[in-house]
Design a protein around this motif. Structure first.
Motif, short mmCIF file in Angstrom:
data_model
loop_
_atom_site.label_atom_id
_atom_site.label_comp_id
_atom_site.label_asym_id
_atom_site.label_seq_id
_atom_site.Cartn_x
_atom_site.Cartn_y
_atom_site.Cartn_z
N ASP A 133 0.82 -1.21 0.00
CA ASP A 133 0.00 0.00 0.00
C ASP A 133 0.86 1.26 0.00
O ASP A 133 0.39 2.36 0.28
N VAL A 178 2.62 4.53 -1.11
CA VAL A 178 2.36 5.59 -2.08
C VAL A 178 3.50 6.60 -1.99
O VAL A 178 3.76 7.16 -0.92
N GLU A 228 4.47 2.16 -10.36
CA GLU A 228 3.50 2.88 -11.19
C GLU A 228 2.73 3.85 -10.30
O GLU A 228 1.97 3.43 -9.43
N HIS A 229 2.93 5.12 -10.53
CA HIS A 229 2.31 6.13 -9.68
C HIS A 229 0.84 6.30 -10.04
O HIS A 229 0.44 6.13 -11.20
N LEU A 230 0.06 6.68 -9.03
CA LEU A 230 -1.37 6.88 -9.24
C LEU A 230 -1.66 7.99 -10.25
O LEU A 230 -2.73 8.02 -10.86
#
Length: 331
Positions: free
Chosen positions: A3, A5, A32-34
């Motif tokens: 999880d 980020v 892979e960024h949001l």
């Protein structure tokens, strides 16, 4: 499920990003960024990406990151430096644009300017000694490279103050993300700089001298074939890349030495180590933390314990190329 980020806006990130980078490297080295781009953070992966033939031209993006979602409607003129700088071009255009600029940065050319650089440094140190204490960035790190780059280009002194303001804003485009209000400021600075540098180019044609800008204007007729937009973009790049990175290196390097007084003491005792010190300070706290590529074909990274990850396949875009990848340096 991981999880984690990566958040460059997290409290404390700007003060010391390295713990954040370490966690990124440990938990999600292929990330892979949001917001719609990939990040690589392991040395081998970043080095391989840097040596690859993937593109630097953001016109090749087929899947825009969220914060660039309006880029398609802005037009070429609104891209930073019009998208015409050598940093935004692949070979053979990159090579053609770099050639006339590189002539001014050979070892011999730089050594010829050493006396003038020493004059500026001594003058700055004399001012600081007289004051007793000073903001080292304002008194030395910023004015020194700006003055040298301006002299190298042959830019009138009258233009320096506004150029400093505008390039200081434009360089914020190098940050990983920019909020909408900052994007507006960056684009406004970009537009004004394009006009201002265009005026300087026209002035230089009427007032040639023994300087880089004159040489670049002549290069249009000596086989390198710079267009007007390309010429303006290279001058902007020299200002932004030429002095902002040096400001960061001088400020960050001096701060590192202050935080490690034993290293500062050794450098004072052994001045012959100056060359090694410059290289080590560049490695330890580099002026630029990110590089970017646009995939033009599938890219396999992340070899080792984790399964291979193939960037540019799957996701919302569903394509095999045209994805943005950031390579992030880690101490």
């Amino acid at each position: 499920m991981n999880d984690f980020v990566f958040d460059p806006f997290a409290p404390g990130f700007a003060d010391d990003p390295y713990p954040h980078y370490a966690r990124l490297r440990a938990e999600s080295p292929v990330y892979e960024h949001l917001l719609g781009f990939w990040i690589l953070s392991k040395y081998a992966d970043v080095a391989a990406l840097q040596r690859s033939s993937h593109s630097v031209d953001e016109a090749r993006l087929t899947r825009l990151p969220v914060w660039k979602s309006d880029s398609g409607t802005l037009g070429k003129r609104n891209r930073i430096m019009g998208g015409q700088s050598m940093l935004d071009q692949d070979p053979p255009d990159h090579t053609r644009l770099r050639r006339p600029v590189a002539k001014a940065f050979t070892r011999r050319a730089v050594e010829d300017r050493a006396p003038r650089i020493r004059e500026h440094v001594r003058a700055a140190l004399d001012r600081i000694a007289e004051i007793g204490r000073a903001d080292i960035v304002a008194e030395l790190a910023f004015p020194l490279p700006f003055a040298i780059i301006s002299e190298l280009l042959g830019i009138p002194v009258l233009e320096h103050t506004r150029l400093r303001e505008l390039t200081g804003t434009l360089v914020l485009a190098l940050e990983p993300l920019a909020d909408p209000q900052l994007q507006v400021r960056i684009r406004a600075a970009n537009t004004e700089l394009l006009e201002l540098v265009g005026e300087l180019v026209r002035w230089k044609r009427a007032h040639p001298g023994d300087d880089l800008l004159t040489a670049l204007t002549k290069a249009e007729h000596e086989g390198d074939e710079l267009t007007e937009d390309e010429l303006i973009a290279q001058v902007m790049l020299i200002y932004v890349a030429g002095h902002e990175t040096t400001v960061n290196h001088l400020g960050g390097g001096l701060l590192a030495l202050l935080r490690h007084p034993e290293q500062a003491a050794r450098l004072r005792a052994e001045p012959a180590l100056a060359g090694n010190a410059v290289d080590e300070l560049l490695r330890y706290d580099t002026p630029v933390h990110l590089m970017r590529r646009i995939t033009i074909e599938p890219l396999v990274v992340g070899k080792g314990r984790d399964s291979l990850r193939q960037l540019g396949i799957g996701g919302a875009g569903g394509g095999q190329s045209g994805h943005r990848i950031l390579g992030i340096r880690c101490r």
